[in-house]
Write an enzyme that holds these catalytic residues in place. Structure first.
Site, short mmCIF file in Angstrom:
data_model
loop_
_atom_site.label_atom_id
_atom_site.label_comp_id
_atom_site.label_asym_id
_atom_site.label_seq_id
_atom_site.Cartn_x
_atom_site.Cartn_y
_atom_site.Cartn_z
N ASN A 184 0.83 -1.21 0.00
CA ASN A 184 0.00 0.00 0.00
C ASN A 184 0.87 1.26 0.00
O ASN A 184 1.91 1.31 0.63
CB ASN A 184 -1.04 0.01 1.13
CG ASN A 184 -0.49 -0.32 2.51
OD1 ASN A 184 0.49 -1.04 2.65
ND2 ASN A 184 -1.11 0.24 3.52
N ALA A 223 -0.83 12.06 1.77
CA ALA A 223 -1.36 13.05 2.71
C ALA A 223 -2.80 13.40 2.34
O ALA A 223 -3.62 13.71 3.20
CB ALA A 223 -0.50 14.29 2.71
N TYR A 249 -5.61 11.56 1.62
CA TYR A 249 -5.86 10.14 1.85
C TYR A 249 -6.40 9.34 0.66
O TYR A 249 -5.89 8.27 0.35
CB TYR A 249 -6.79 9.93 3.06
CG TYR A 249 -6.18 10.31 4.40
CD1 TYR A 249 -4.89 10.83 4.51
CD2 TYR A 249 -6.93 10.16 5.56
CE1 TYR A 249 -4.36 11.18 5.75
CE2 TYR A 249 -6.39 10.51 6.81
CZ TYR A 249 -5.10 11.03 6.89
OH TYR A 249 -4.58 11.36 8.10
N CYS A 297 -4.26 0.68 -2.34
CA CYS A 297 -4.06 -0.59 -1.62
C CYS A 297 -2.96 -1.42 -2.29
O CYS A 297 -2.69 -1.28 -3.49
CB CYS A 297 -5.33 -1.42 -1.65
SG CYS A 297 -6.67 -0.77 -0.66
N GLU A 302 -3.02 -4.63 -3.05
CA GLU A 302 -3.51 -5.56 -4.06
C GLU A 302 -3.63 -4.87 -5.42
O GLU A 302 -3.25 -5.42 -6.46
CB GLU A 302 -4.89 -6.12 -3.66
CG GLU A 302 -4.90 -6.94 -2.39
CD GLU A 302 -5.10 -6.13 -1.12
OE1 GLU A 302 -4.70 -4.94 -1.09
OE2 GLU A 302 -5.64 -6.68 -0.15
N CYS A 320 -10.64 -3.65 -3.89
CA CYS A 320 -9.63 -4.59 -4.43
C CYS A 320 -10.30 -5.84 -4.97
O CYS A 320 -9.89 -6.38 -5.99
CB CYS A 320 -8.60 -4.92 -3.35
SG CYS A 320 -7.49 -3.53 -3.04
N1 THU Z 1 -5.27 -1.54 2.48
C1 THU Z 1 -4.72 -2.38 1.56
O1 THU Z 1 -3.58 -2.19 1.12
N2 THU Z 1 -5.48 -3.42 1.13
C2 THU Z 1 -6.73 -3.69 1.56
O2 THU Z 1 -7.36 -4.60 1.04
C3 THU Z 1 -7.32 -2.91 2.63
C4 THU Z 1 -6.59 -1.70 3.05
C5 THU Z 1 -4.48 -0.38 2.91
C6 THU Z 1 -5.04 0.94 2.46
C7 THU Z 1 -4.50 1.87 3.50
O3 THU Z 1 -3.18 2.27 3.12
C8 THU Z 1 -4.40 1.02 4.75
O4 THU Z 1 -4.43 -0.32 4.31
C9 THU Z 1 -5.52 1.25 5.76
O5 THU Z 1 -6.76 1.18 5.17
#
Ligand code: THU
Length: 160
Positions: free
Chosen positions: A62, A66, A68, A73, A75, A115
């Site tokens: 991920n 800043a 958001y 993510c 994936e 994702c």
């Molecule tokens: N996140 C992922 O990388 N994959 C997911 O399936 C869920 C959430 C990341 C996004 C963000 O950087 C952090 O986890 C918190 O949500």
């Protein structure tokens, strides 16, 4: 009115070591990728490793921002990289590991909805199921033989 039920089949391994060799090696790569996540805001680190049918392994983690919603993510970082770099290749397996600096993540952590929708697009495009393995920081690993188990009633291009 009639009730319908939808079945999803998942398999649970007691720990990382219980995985078959190929999945075990891929999960180790996901864990390594997780450690390189850029997640200063959530402190929630996620790593993904993809095994492609051309033998390539693609990693993602991920990447936060800043602003958001501009972050992405793990994936999707991995899948879009694979799609960009190896457009003809099929994704055979996907391993995901997530870990929070703030609290223990021993339970397997499944991919988020966005994702899952992205994985669905590629599974449908390649006409071959993607094996998905997910875990937390450590502990149990869940396996799904296809994204279909994680996204019943998925939105599909056939309706467009
Ligand atoms: N996140 C992922 O990388 N994959 C997911 O399936 C869920 C959430 C990341 C996004 C963000 O950087 C952090 O986890 C918190 O949500």
């Amino acid at each position: 009115m009639k009730e319908i039920s939808i079945e999803s089949k998942l398999y649970v391994f007691d720990n990382l070591e219980a995985l078959p060799d190929q999945a075990y090696n891929l999960m180790l790569k996901a864990v390594e990728a997780r450690k390189k996540a850029y997640a200063p805001y959530s402190q929630f680190h996620v790593g993904t490793a993809l095994l492609l049918d051309n033998g390539e392994i693609v990693l993602g983690n991920n990447q936060e921002n800043a602003s958001y919603p501009s972050g992405l993510c793990a994936e999707r970082t991995a899948i879009y990289y694979a799609g960009a770099q190896f457009p003809e290749a099929k994704i055979l397996q996907m391993a995901i590991s997530a870990s929070s600096i703030k609290k223990e993540t021993k339970e397997p952590i499944p991919p988020c909805g966005a994702c899952r929708q992205t994985i669905a697009e590629y599974e449908i495009k390649q006409k071959k199921p993607i094996e998905i393995y997910f875990m937390g920081h450590s502990g149990k690993v869940v396996k799904s033989n296809s994204l279909e188990n994680l996204l019943p009633l998925m939105f599909n291009k056939e309706v467009l």
